[in-house]
Design an enzyme around this catalytic site. Structure first.
Site, PDB file in Angstrom:
ATOM      1  N   HIS A 168      -3.448   3.848 -12.957  1.00  0.00           N
ATOM      2  CA  HIS A 168      -3.846   3.362 -11.638  1.00  0.00           C
ATOM      3  C   HIS A 168      -4.902   4.280 -11.045  1.00  0.00           C
ATOM      4  CE1 HIS A 168      -1.680   6.396  -9.088  1.00  0.00           C
ATOM      5  NE2 HIS A 168      -0.963   6.521 -10.195  1.00  0.00           N
ATOM      6  N   HIS A 175      -8.689   4.131  -8.097  1.00  0.00           N
ATOM      7  CA  HIS A 175      -9.703   3.355  -7.376  1.00  0.00           C
ATOM      8  C   HIS A 175     -10.930   3.183  -8.274  1.00  0.00           C
ATOM      9  CE1 HIS A 175      -7.206   3.522  -3.923  1.00  0.00           C
ATOM     10  NE2 HIS A 175      -7.422   4.794  -3.634  1.00  0.00           N
TER      11      HIS A 175
END
Length: 354
Positions: free
Chosen positions: A141, A143
């Site tokens: 995970h 951005h």
């Protein structure tokens, strides 16, 4: 003398008759034994054939099971999380479950919070994730904008998931987050700390922090690493984002229905998300990162923002994702809002040749 000869012939005839009868009897027995032998050989051959078929079936079933287990244990999920969409609340779930469900969770930390990787790093990233077997199964995970693994030499894509939010809600949340922080790390000073200007004032004064172009984030996150993806208002980027959402994402949820997103993932990917729904509901993690202070915008401000081409396009992607999510949810979860998988089944039949 004549009588003697007759007697001898009669005796001889009787002996011959008896011998013939014995020969015939044994011949019949031999024939029966031969028939029994043939039946026994035929049965042995049948048993051997059935055993070989059973062995092949068991071997195939074992190989199939082994393949399935290997596929599940090679599972790689990428959650390229969009900022301020509830991602912290969601990602806490796999971190809590990873030890119990025996998988790895890895955070992708990119220098200066950049959302795109350089071309060399794109290639290294794909090769690393694809071949890092010691970390599989895994959930990554960070951005990071969508990345097409097959374009960079991988034989297949990982399993992408994401969450999307109403674009204006996301922008307002981020605006106040930079000023007041959140309850997740309340002592961390954000870069706009001390600035008390409301979002309404910001829009009225046409400041950079509330520029509608700042909403241009969810589209490029789904669009990817192409230059055109990051040009605010680019129609091609919107279409590419929609295409990737449909073709490359297993599931895209919405912030407002996070619980349903978790329940669908548990039903679909139990290797990682087994027990996720119950844990989510009982662990008080339904809203982990709440902005410390947020003032709702006026109707005038909302109407002004909605005139922006960027808002219209970002909202179009949101509505598109919402429709797809509801389409999936109706077929996965039972009616009545229960967070239980629909008991739909399928079977294979009319298989030829037998």
């Amino acid at each position: 003398m004549y009588k003697t000869m007759v007697s001898l012939k009669l005796i001889l005839l009787i002996l011959l008759s008896g011998f013939s009868t014995i020969v015939i009897y044994f011949q019949v027995q031999i024939n029966k034994l031969e028939q029994n032998k043939q039946i026994l050989e035929s049965r042995i051959a049948q048993i051997q054939s059935e055993s070989q078929l059973l062995l092949k079936s068991q071997t195939a079933e074992s190989a199939h099971l082994s393949t399935n287990i290997k596929a599940v244990d090679n599972l790689v999920v990428i959650y390229n999380r969009v900022p301020k969409t509830g991602s912290t609340s969601f990602v806490g779930i796999p971190y809590d479950l990873c030890k119990k469900n025996k998988f790895h969770v890895l955070h992708i930390n990119i220098t200066a919070n950049m959302h795109v990787l350089s071309l060399p790093n794109q290639y290294k990233f794909v090769q690393n994730i694809t071949h890092w077997d010691a970390m599989k199964p895994a959930l990554y995970h960070g951005h990071l904008a969508f990345l097409d693994f097959t374009r960079l030499g991988a034989s297949e894509q990982p399993t992408y998931i994401n969450i999307i939010r109403k674009p204006l809600d996301r922008l307002i949340s981020y605006y106040y987050f930079l000023r007041y922080g959140d309850d997740f790390r309340p002592y961390l000073v954000r870069r706009k700390h001390g600035n008390k200007m409301s979002f309404d004032e910001c829009v009225q004064k046409k400041q950079a922090d509330c520029d509608p172009n700042n909403m241009w984030l969810q589209i490029p996150f789904f669009c990817g690493h192409a230059y055109e993806c990051w040009i605010p208002g680019n129609e091609w980027a919107l279409n590419e984002a929609k295409k990737n959402l449909i073709n490359h994402y297993l599931l895209v949820g919405v912030t407002e229905e996070l619980e349903d997103f978790v329940a669908i993932l548990e039903a679909t990917l139990p290797r990682i998300f087994k027990g996720a729904t119950e844990h989510f509901l009982k662990s008080n993690k339904t809203h982990l990162r709440k902005t410390a202070q947020k003032i709702l915008p006026s109707n005038k401000t909302v109407e002004e923002i909605k005139q922006s081409p960027v808002w219209k396009m970002e909202n179009e992607l949101y509505e598109f994702a919402l429709e797809q999510f509801h389409f999936v949810k109706r077929r996965v979860l039972q009616n009545g809002g229960d967070k239980v998988a629909n008991p739909q089944k399928y079977i294979y039949e009319k298989i030829r040749p037998k």
